[in-house]
Scaffold this motif. Structure first.
Motif, PDB file in Angstrom:
ATOM      1  N   GLU A  75       2.640  -0.072  -7.090  1.00 18.15           N
ATOM      2  CA  GLU A  75       3.609   1.004  -6.893  1.00 18.15           C
ATOM      3  C   GLU A  75       2.957   2.140  -6.116  1.00 18.15           C
ATOM      4  O   GLU A  75       1.727   2.313  -6.138  1.00 18.15           O
ATOM      5  CB  GLU A  75       4.144   1.500  -8.238  1.00 18.15           C
ATOM      6  CG  GLU A  75       3.058   1.962  -9.169  1.00 18.15           C
ATOM      7  CD  GLU A  75       3.548   2.249 -10.580  1.00 18.15           C
ATOM      8  OE1 GLU A  75       4.759   2.412 -10.764  1.00 18.15           O
ATOM      9  OE2 GLU A  75       2.695   2.332 -11.476  1.00 18.15           O
ATOM     10  N   ALA A  76       3.798   2.925  -5.434  1.00 16.92           N
ATOM     11  CA  ALA A  76       3.295   3.961  -4.528  1.00 16.92           C
ATOM     12  C   ALA A  76       2.344   4.919  -5.247  1.00 16.92           C
ATOM     13  O   ALA A  76       1.341   5.359  -4.675  1.00 16.92           O
ATOM     14  CB  ALA A  76       4.466   4.729  -3.926  1.00 16.92           C
ATOM     15  N   ALA A  89      -1.630   4.967  -5.249  1.00 16.53           N
ATOM     16  CA  ALA A  89      -2.435   5.309  -4.064  1.00 16.53           C
ATOM     17  C   ALA A  89      -3.586   6.231  -4.451  1.00 16.53           C
ATOM     18  O   ALA A  89      -3.439   7.122  -5.289  1.00 16.53           O
ATOM     19  CB  ALA A  89      -1.551   5.984  -3.021  1.00 16.53           C
ATOM     20  N   ALA A 146      -3.261   3.108   0.029  1.00 15.93           N
ATOM     21  CA  ALA A 146      -1.961   3.018  -0.638  1.00 15.93           C
ATOM     22  C   ALA A 146      -1.424   1.589  -0.604  1.00 15.93           C
ATOM     23  O   ALA A 146      -1.664   0.853   0.365  1.00 15.93           O
ATOM     24  CB  ALA A 146      -0.974   3.947   0.059  1.00 15.93           C
ATOM     25  N   ASN A 175       0.703  -1.510   0.230  1.00 18.72           N
ATOM     26  CA  ASN A 175       1.542  -1.827   1.389  1.00 18.72           C
ATOM     27  C   ASN A 175       2.528  -2.954   1.095  1.00 18.72           C
ATOM     28  O   ASN A 175       3.439  -3.202   1.858  1.00 18.72           O
ATOM     29  CB  ASN A 175       0.678  -2.164   2.614  1.00 18.72           C
ATOM     30  CG  ASN A 175      -0.375  -3.218   2.297  1.00 18.72           C
ATOM     31  OD1 ASN A 175      -0.368  -3.795   1.201  1.00 18.72           O
ATOM     32  ND2 ASN A 175      -1.269  -3.487   3.229  1.00 18.72           N
TER      33      ASN A 175
END
Ligand code: GLY
Ligand code: MN
Ligand code: MN
Length: 440
Positions: free
Chosen positions: A132-133, A136, A141, A143
């Motif tokens: 999940e974002a 990051a 982060a 992709n």
């Protein structure tokens, strides 16, 4: 539990994951697979955190469900690496250092703060980073390349022997807790207290269970996802529908049973008829069977029961064709299960993408794939007396297909669902749930 010891099966599981990752990376044009375990997140305007939910792509590799800030990296031809966050923190109990039968298979790097992972991660430009974002670390982060995910998600349906062992262990916990819940129902306890009896027997709380328990007495059984847990027991508990699972090392079971208080009454006979139909369907979890077809067969079997009990006055075939059966069975027959209670890729046409559509008129079916050995699916037919849907039927052209007095006789019992988790094999299906109840 000993019979399902996953330890000797783990090396084979990792070998399979590595082979899958090799192909997935090639498809996506990457050199490394990187999987963060996920992070904790604060609630809005608050310093409390939401319950942590581990990245399923992470727990596919390791039986860890409570280690935020950790990472798995894998490069074809090399041992997988576990970057393991064990923070310096005197406020909380920190995760124990990794050890035991699974840890020997990894190069383990213990880090003390989340950013310490960065120097151990392969270059992001050459990596498929699945997560999940919010996982990051600065520019590093997730992709989530579509080609990589399509391959891994499609193949995740095919469980390794290790995964079957883990699901057997989850099922054993679930069956034991279901027995305790039935006893609590028969003692006349409230939904909330039955839920507590279930959790105590499972030794798992709401955050550990694979989904929120459905504990429904009387008419509440007609609410498909009833999660209210009334604190007060009703004056008379006529019926009990319990849909409750358990977890083991990140794997789920998903089990539903329905009971009448009076073991000799007509509602119990209806439950028994659904149970018999359910076992007919479970026996059809065989290689090459189209799950959509199984779902349609369930409608015919359930419509026949409604005819036998005088609820429906037309033939089973007519009840299915006119949509009358869908009033009483308004959900899908089931879904894949494993790391997630509703496993991913239920509609996947191939490991490169594409979708197998649901049959027309069946918008809630969650699985449209053809069964292959290794797949584990739920088989969960049900019959419900749902006021909203019954009103629509009664106001429409098919109202005459139904004996409404019979409907009214069953309404106070809510509904019935019987749900088992069944593994497709090369031979007879393996019913993980029935096996667990036989041993409980
Ligand atoms: N417990 C959720 C389901 O049966 O799908
Ligand atoms: Mn289910
Ligand atoms: Mn369920």
């Amino acid at each position: 539990m000993q019979a399902y010891d996953p330890a000797p099966l783990y090396a084979g599981h990792l070998h399979t994951l590595a082979k899958r990752a090799d192909i997935a990376l090639e498809r996506g044009g990457f050199d490394h697979l990187v999987v963060p375990s996920g992070t904790l997140r604060h609630q809005v305007f608050d310093d409390r955190e939401y319950a942590y939910a581990v990245n399923p792509q992470f727990k596919a590799w390791v039986p860890l469900t409570r280690t935020p800030g950790s990472w798995i990296t894998y490069t074809p031809g090399q041992r997988p690496k576990l970057i393991y966050l064990q923070p310096r923190d005197y406020w909380h109990v920190v995760p124990q250092a990794p050890g035991g039968w699974w840890a020997d298979h990894f190069d383990v790097i213990v880090i003390r703060s989340p950013e310490d992972a960065l120097p151990h991660l392969p270059p992001s430009s050459r990596s498929a980073i699945l997560g999940e974002a919010q996982s990051a670390l600065g520019d590093y982060a997730p992709n989530n390349p579509a080609a990589v995910l399509a391959f891994l998600d499609f193949h995740r349906a095919f469980k390794t022997p290790y995964e079957i062992a883990m699901m057997r262990a989850a099922s054993a916990i679930g069956a034991q807790a279901h027995r305790a819940a039935e006893a609590a129902f028969r003692q006349g306890l409230s939904e909330f207290d039955i839920h507590m009896a279930y959790c105590a027997a499972a030794r798992q709380d709401a955050n550990e269970l694979p989904y929120g328990n459905i504990i429904a007495l009387n008419e509440h059984g007609a609410v498909l996802h009833y999660m209210e847990l009334d604190r007060d027991a009703p004056p008379v508990a006529r019926s009990f529908l319990i849909d409750a699972g358990a977890s083991h090392g990140g794997y789920a079971c998903d089990i539903t049973r329905t009971f009448s208080r009076d073991r000799g009454d007509e509602f119990q006979s209806l439950v028994d008829a659904v149970d018999t139909a359910q076992q007919v369907l479970c026996a059809k979890v065989r290689q090459g069977v189209d799950y959509r077809q199984l779902h349609l067969e369930a409608h015919t079997l359930l419509a026949r029961i409604l005819c036998d009990f005088g609820v429906v006055k037309v033939s089973p075939e007519a009840a299915v064709a006119t949509g009358v059966s869908a009033t009483f069975f308004p959900h899908g027959l089931g879904h894949g299960i494993g790391l997630q209670v509703h496993d991913v890729a239920g509609f996947a046409a191939s490991d490169t993408g594409g979708t197998i559509p649901r049959p027309d008129g069946h918008p809630f079916l969650r699985l449209t794939r053809t069964l292959v050995p290794g797949m584990v699916v739920t088989i969960e037919p049900g019959l419900y007396f749902i006021d909203m849907l019954l009103e629509e039927l009664r106001a429409g052209p098919q109202a005459g297909s139904v004996d409404w007095a019979r409907v009214d006789a069953f309404r106070p019992y809510g509904g019935i669902r019987i749900e088992d988790d069944v593994a497709c094999t090369d031979d007879m299906p393996l019913n993980l749930t029935r096996e667990a109840f036989s041993a409980a």
